[in-house]
Design an enzyme around this catalytic site. Structure first.
Site, PDB file in Angstrom:
ATOM      1  N   ASP A 103       0.947  -1.176  -0.091  1.00  0.00           N
ATOM      2  CA  ASP A 103       0.033   0.014   0.188  1.00  0.00           C
ATOM      3  C   ASP A 103       0.903   1.286  -0.129  1.00  0.00           C
ATOM      4  O   ASP A 103       2.201   0.836   0.203  1.00  0.00           O
ATOM      5  CB  ASP A 103      -0.994  -0.098   1.235  1.00  0.00           C
ATOM      6  CG  ASP A 103      -1.851   1.070   1.420  1.00  0.00           C
ATOM      7  OD1 ASP A 103      -2.243   1.784   0.315  1.00  0.00           O
ATOM      8  OD2 ASP A 103      -1.839   1.641   2.612  1.00  0.00           O
ATOM      9  N   LYS A 104       0.511   2.224  -0.374  1.00  0.00           N
ATOM     10  CA  LYS A 104       1.299   3.443  -0.420  1.00  0.00           C
ATOM     11  C   LYS A 104       1.084   4.410   1.055  1.00  0.00           C
ATOM     12  O   LYS A 104       2.020   4.438   1.603  1.00  0.00           O
ATOM     13  CB  LYS A 104       1.262   4.462  -1.542  1.00  0.00           C
ATOM     14  CG  LYS A 104       2.201   5.565  -1.558  1.00  0.00           C
ATOM     15  CD  LYS A 104       1.671   6.571  -2.502  1.00  0.00           C
ATOM     16  CE  LYS A 104       0.986   7.473  -2.122  1.00  0.00           C
ATOM     17  NZ  LYS A 104       0.961   8.675  -1.533  1.00  0.00           N
TER      18      LYS A 104
END
EC number: 7.6.2.1
Lengths: 323, 1049
Positions: free
Chosen positions: B506-507
């Protein structure tokens, strides 16, 4: 409550109740360790070390083995008179079993000379056989009646057998007597069994009882006045052999035999190996520091040593020619 | 105006960029109708009455709390990389949104409940409620066993392990007198011991559960009884339909629908930390219709859905006084939550005991099985066939031997088939040829049983516990900032960490800190990031005012040890909003108080009270929220804040083209710096507009059906022709060590894919700053909004990258490294690709690329991408994330890692491992994973090896005992202790396959050879000697032992 973390944390407060794991070399898996790295030099020198260690050992054991003088005489076929075609019938009959053999000493034999009998194709390690004994009964005079596990040689007409079981029942009963130039050569039958067996496994107050009184005799009878701990032939026999071809110690000759001596053996060929085509051999052997005559060990050491020498040379060449 | 309570609905998720899917910036904007009637003036605004000035100290403290840096921005390096990426970006035009993974709580609750799916709860009438259906009472039972059921049930559960069943069968075989190879009772002992220990452990755990159940069930809650007073009742006696009163800081005993609270507008704040681990306060609402009622007089009917596990959804409607109201997830408070900041709340129990959502969710996480173990099972099957083969050989040989010696058996001294001791001569322990063979077979099964190493399972458990201990205690995995250790939530997949080929990350919150910092703003066309100009002027004030008002932040006053200083804590569900609110506070617009009817803002020390006339919550279609404020001077203004894509649709284009242009330019530069942008707008409503809106709003708020849709329509109508004020940019900082971590992961041959909900520009810029993307990478971008073009794009990209790979790959090796391909694909395209025949192409394309960046992806798409890889390769996948939107991905991947960060704990709850920082992935995988895998693989092989050597030595020996399974070796537990003293090996080599089929077969071949080495030389050496069984057995045992010890060391 204050979940917003924007700089509101007091660092000193935090440090006090920190969950930081305690440092130790163990938990951080930093304990010293070493792992051999297989460099060409290491491999070559390892092989060389093996060569250097193994080849002398091999040579020494081969020499030791060659030094051992061994006389083996297979007699089970020749000791059946030629007029008996059915060997099993002969051995079961009441005919005279005396048989005379001549042994020629090819090389000087130094005392002590061990006398063995060797049986082939006799599965003393058979599962049914191995289990057919009762150690309690052998050890303890009070346990004379415990014959569990001894089937089918437990009791005769309700009276328990001591020692019970197939092993004791089938005890080897050929006998040998030796003479040289008409002089009797005595065979010392004391101390042929393990001391621990005599002291701990066979009771000094346990006497044979009702032994070999059954319908068929399997082998030797025992003198009922001698306690089991002194019946060394039984003790030797009861230590069941691991392999189907085995030797058991019969006794020791405590005089040297010179080269060219002719030993006359008078033997009683009582034991029935004919029903399972087993061979019987009489063996006279000296010993070395390595035991009896067996070239295998020396050859094995020599071949492993030789192989590693070859490999070390090969690696050296490879290493220098094409590193 | 106070009485006109606006309907406040909690947003499912606040305007967090991550949640909006779709829509890149497009250059041509559809011309919106220019309405000249609405002219916005920024003059003549008077600040209303000053409320009070007491807590002026707040301004200083709170502004110090909000960490802000207006000017600290953007190294030149980042600028460069951004320009580079930006220039290559193809521009696609897309209108509308796809909204693939968005879940709308409102529409859910609007769906009509069918009667057969519903549960009927008569408010304050438990008798009638429970009349027809016997609902569960509120007593809970987490304990598994009772005294009576313990032994059978526990045994039943324990025997679910196949190994135990095998063990049991062997033990039973040993009980047959014909077969007793080992002592009869001795053979049961190990199994009995293991069963007993596990049983005691289970019993103890269950006893503790019994106790905690008892405590839980006997807690007290006040319940309304018929005469209108409240009495204390034990939790376990609460029934569905009863009305429960909860005071502040009390725990909710069952799932209740709020009826009224101490707040006149019916707001209650709850903390759901026990449920989902999120510690911020959530707002729940009582219905207006019930909130105003005189307390004991509740009668009505709630029709709600059957109990289910979804803690974020609730669907019901309530009939009260003939009116039908719909209820949603904002109206229900779940068991286990705590009431906060609200002095009391009244609610009717709708789900009790084991029907409560908390209890339905209390089952453990789905268990994953490690790859190694799965593979091992296959090998165990191979081993068992080998075992059967050995047994067959033995029994066939025995059969042949028996046949050949048939006539001799009777008197054979060592066999003696006949028993003469009885008057009648019978066979002694001889059951005929066939049965003898059969028994031989069974006996050989017993003798060779260790071929399948049962101890291995226990050893593996022990080793894994040890590994987990080492991981938890590792300094490298300890996060100073959050004071959190590594968490091992799944014990059985430790070794999978050493086999990871793909990392899906995920960022937001994973690569970045998710600590939003207000970085720069563009106001009235002026960029406030580079110039040091202070934000003054009316536009500036309005901008900041918009930031302070247009949100759902709840300010809480927190006491500090110093009684004069009080801190303001902004509680909200979106870190972006928090950052904006803090920013506004720093500029002198401090949000001080929020109720559902009004907000109080401290403007440079003056307190102004604004009436909140209406609040249009953020939703994922509009991607904006708006608030309608009644000024003290009776003017009404609308403030809007939202994503640029949707905001430009509603902006009054006629007003000032230059302003729009410059704002757009600023937005573009902000987002290419990796900043999260929001556009702010304002509009003054004249009386007629307001009246029109107000009427519609009132109607919609009280509507029974389709309220959400109506509200959406109204908000769309009113959020129109907005005058643009500016844009804000929030920086989500990269976590410490992320670029290095990504670099070393890549060096380890792990493919890192980033899946984010962010915009393409933001994603790419973060990609550059995190060194995921490098300059010399060729970017392949797939970004199309319809099926046909998307497929065409995909095909082209595939061909192009194949060509690239082949030219550089063949040319020279260094060139291939230099020319890596990065695939950038957006959620809109993925919609058309996933679950279609084009998945395969995407996978091929992706496998050519060294980096894959997916932007604008919905949570379910994340899981889809993971499964795309997982289903097509045998490679191990790892997903790492921190938010609720990563849960599906974490559960889908072979290994799920949760970051215990800002976005709550849902990701951690569903993960297998949890840690504080992304960079810990490097030591976790490269050190621990490597070790775990190597060691466990080695241990398994060693166990197989050791046992097989034993069995084979036994087997060889059997050849010399007339195939009768005499056992020379009676010592089984060899070298167990050696398992615990594994040497501290560290090799720099990466992820060698420590356990695979080839290695297994190799080991087995080695085993064969070694067993021969162990067996034959002693045999030949002792051939024709006086050696007895025990001695040669000792010899072999020694050989096996020393050999295996040598192997270990």
């Amino acid at each position: 409550m204050a979940t917003n973390t924007a700089g509101s944390n007091d660092p000193t407060l935090n440090r006090r109740q920190t969950k930081r794991p305690k440092y130790s070399k163990f938990t951080q898996q930093e304990l010293p360790a070493c792992k051999p790295i297989l460099t060409p030099q290491a491999v070559i020198s390892a092989f060389l070390i093996v060569t250097v260690v193994f080849i002398p050992i091999g040579v020494a054991s081969l020499i030791a083995s060659r030094d051992v003088v061994e006389i083996v005489d297979r007699y089970e076929a020749e000791c059946v008179p030629s007029n008996w075609t059915d060997k099993v019938a002969y051995i079961q009959s009441g005919a005279d079993k005396t048989c005379k053999r001549e042994l020629h000493v090819e090389k000087r034999m130094k005392a002590p000379i061990y006398v063995y009998y060797q049986l082939d194709n006799f599965y003393q390690n058979h599962r049914r056989y191995v289990k057919s004994r009762n150690d309690e009964q052998l050890r303890d005079a009070g346990k004379g009646n415990s014959t569990s596990g001894c089937d089918p040689e437990t009791n005769i007409n309700g009276v328990p057998i001591v020692p019970c079981g197939l092993i004791a029942w089938s005890m080897f009963n050929d006998t040998y007597s030796f003479s040289r130039n008409k002089n009797n050569v005595t065979v010392n039958k004391k101390g042929i069994s393990w001391k621990s067996d005599r002291d701990h496994k066979f009771g000094s107050d346990v006497f044979p009882k009702n032994f070999q009184n059954g319908a068929i005799k399997g082998g030797a009878s025992l003198n009922e006045t001698i306690p089991l701990s002194q019946q060394e032939d039984l003790i030797v026999w009861m230590r069941t052999a691991a392999l189907p071809t085995f030797r058991k110690l019969y006794g020791k000759i405590e005089v040297d035999l010179e080269k060219g001596d002719v030993i006359n053996v008078v033997l009683k060929n009582n034991y029935n190996t004919y029903s399972f085509s087993g061979k019987k051999k009489l063996v006279l052997s000296t010993t070395s520091w390595l035991g009896g005559k067996n070239d295998f060990l020396g050859i094995a050491y020599l071949s492993v040593g030789g192989l590693s020498f070859f490999l070390s040379m090969a690696f050296t060449i490879v290493y220098f020619v094409k590193p | 105006m106070d009485s006109k309570r606006p309907l406040l609905l909690q947003s499912p998720r606040t305007p967090n960029d991550q949640e909006f899917p779709t829509i890149p910036v497009f250059p041509e904007l559809p011309k919106s109708k220019s309405s000249s009637s609405n002219t916005v003036t920024f003059s003549g605004v008077e600040y209303g009455q000053q409320v009070d000035n007491k807590t002026s100290s707040n301004s200083s403290t709170s502004s110090s709390k909000s960490a802000m840096s207006i000017h600290s921005m953007s190294s030149s390096k980042r600028n460069n990389s951004l320009n580079h990426s930006g220039s290559k970006k193809p521009v696609t035009v897309r209108y509308g949104s796809k909204g693939g993974g968005d879940s709308d709580g409102l529409t859910m609750s609007q769906r009509e409940l069918r009667d057969e799916d519903a549960r009927l709860v008569y408010i304050n009438d438990p008798e009638k409620t429970n009349e027809s259906f016997e609902f569960f009472g509120n007593s809970i039972r987490t304990a598994k066993y009772s005294i009576l059921t313990f032994i059978p049930r526990n045994l039943f559960e324990q025997f679910h392990r196949v190994a135990y069943v095998y063990f049991l069968i062997i033990a039973i075989l040993n009980q047959l007198p014909q077969l007793a190879v080992f002592g009869r009772y001795v053979s049961i002992l190990p199994l009995a011991f293991v069963l007993f220990v596990t049983g005691v452990k289970d019993a103890f755990e269950d006893w503790r559960r019994h106790n905690s159940d008892k405590v839980e069930n006997n807690r007290l809650a006040s319940v309304l009884i018929h005469d209108g007073s409240f009495i204390d009742k034990k939790w376990k006696d609460i029934r569905v339909g009863e009305i429960v009163k909860i005071k502040t800081n009390e725990t909710i005993p069952c799932d209740i629908v709020l009826l009224s609270t101490s707040d006149p507008t019916g707001v209650a704040y709850v903390q759901t930390i026990n449920l989902d681990g999120e510690s911020n306060l959530k707002t729940r609402y009582a219905k207006q219709e019930t909130g105003s009622k005189v307390q004991p007089r509740y009668t009505g009917l709630i029709k709600c859905e059957k109990p289910n596990r979804n803690i974020y959804g609730f669907m019901a409607n309530m009939e009260i006084d003939g009116k039908k109201l719909s209820l949603g997830s904002t109206n229900i408070v779940l068991r286990g939550c705590e009431l906060k900041n609200t002095s009391w709340a009244l609610g009717v129990a709708v789900y009790c005991g084991r029907d409560t959502k908390a209890m339905l969710n209390s089952s453990g996480a789905p268990s994953k099985r490690s790859r190694l173990e799965t593979r091992m099972n296959y090998e165990i099957i191979m081993l068992s066939s080998f075992l059967v083969a050995l047994c067959t050989i033995t029994s066939v040989c025995a059969a042949v031997w028996l046949k050949r010696h048939k006539d001799e058996l009777n008197l054979l001294p060592y066999y003696r088939k006949l028993d003469f001791s009885k008057p009648k001569v019978e066979d002694y322990k001889y059951y005929g040829w066939g049965l003898e063979i059969f028994f031989t077979f069974l006996m050989s099964v017993i003798v060779y049983q260790v071929m399948i190493p049962i101890a291995l399972y226990i050893s593996m458990e022990l080793v894994r516990v040890g590994q987990a201990y080492f991981m938890i205690e590792d300094h490298r995995l300890y996060d100073e900032a959050t004071d959190s250790k590594f968490q091992c939530r799944a014990l059985n997949i430790n070794e999978d960490l050493g086999q990871i080929k793909y990392v899906f990350s995920d960022k937001t919150g994973t690569l970045t800190e998710n600590k939003m910092e207000f970085q720069c703003a563009s106001i009235w066309g002026v960029d406030y990031s580079s110039t040091k100009a202070s934000m003054d002027g009316e536009q500036g004030e309005y901008s900041v005012q918009a930031l302070a008002t247009c949100n759902t932040i709840v300010p809480l006053v927190v006491d500090t040890p110093d009684s004069d200083v009080k801190l303001l804590d902004y509680q909200g569900e979106s870190p972006d909003e928090q950052a904006l609110a803090y920013a506004a506070a720093a500029y002198g617009f401090m949000l001080i108080e929020r109720t559902s009817g009004h907000i109080v803002i401290d403007i440079h020390g003056k307190r102004l009270k604004f009436n909140v006339l209406g609040l249009h919550e953020f939703d994922s279609d509009r991607k904006r929220m708006s608030v309608i404020l009644g000024y003290p001077d009776n003017s009404v203004k609308l403030f809007v804040k939202g994503a640029d894509t949707t905001m430009f649709n509603v902006i009054d284009k006629s007003y000032n083209m230059d302003l729009i242009k410059s704002t757009e330019t600023h937005l573009h530069s902000y987002s290419s710096l990796g900043l999260r942008t929001l556009v702010i707008g304002m509009k003054e409503l004249n009386t007629s507009e307001f009246e029109q809106w107000h009427a519609a709003y009132e109607a919609a708020s009280t509507a029974v059906f389709g309220r959400a849709a109506m509200l959406k329509k109204i908000s769309n109508n009113v959020e129109n022709n907005v005058c643009i004020l500016g844009a804000s940019a929030i920086e989500d900082k990269l976590q410490q060590g992320v670029p290095e971590a990504i670099e070393s992961l890549r060096a380890a041959g792990i493919k890192v894919w980033v899946l984010t909900g962010d915009k393409q520009e933001t994603a790419i810029s973060i990609g550059f700053s995190s060194k995921l993307l490098t300059r010399n990478m060729t970017q392949v971008i797939i970004n199309s909004n319809n099926r046909v073009s998307c497929r065409k794009n995909l095909k082209d990209a595939l061909e192009r990258s194949r060509k690239l790979m082949s030219t550089y790959g063949v040319g020279n090796n260094d060139g291939a490294v230099a020319n890596q391909i990065a695939l950038i694909i957006d959620g809109g395209s993925l919609v058309h690709i996933l679950d279609s025949e084009h998945e395969e192409e995407l996978f091929q394309l992706a496998s050519l690329c060294s980096v894959v960046l997916c932007c604008r992806v919905a949570p379910l798409q994340k899981a889809g991408i993971v499964s795309l890889v997982k289903n097509r390769t045998s490679d191990m996948t790892l997903a790492i994330g921190d938010g609720a939107n990563d849960v599906s991905m974490i559960q889908m991947a072979d290994v799920g890692v949760g970051i215990s960060g800002q976005e709550g704990r849902q990701a951690v709850m569903s993960s297998d491992f949890a840690m504080g920082q992304f960079r810990f992935l490097v030591p976790l995988l490269l050190i621990h994973g490597h070790w775990n895998y190597q060691r466990l693989g080695y241990m398994i092989l060693y166990n197989f090896y050791r046992n097989a050597v034993l069995v084979l030595v036994l087997f060889w020996y059997v050849l010399y005992t007339a195939f009768t399974l005499t056992t020379a070796i009676n010592e089984w537990n060899l070298g167990r202790s050696t398992l615990l003293k594994f040497p501290q090996l560290y090799s720099a080599g990466q992820r060698d396959e420590a356990y695979n089929k080839k290695l297994f077969l190799l080991t087995m071949a080695d085993t064969l050879w070694q067993s021969m080495v162990i067996f034959w030389p002693p045999l030949f050496a002792y051939w024709k000697s006086t050696i007895d069984i025990a001695s040669i057995g000792d010899l072999w045992t020694l050989a096996t032992n020393s050999k295996s010890d040598f192997n270990v060391n």
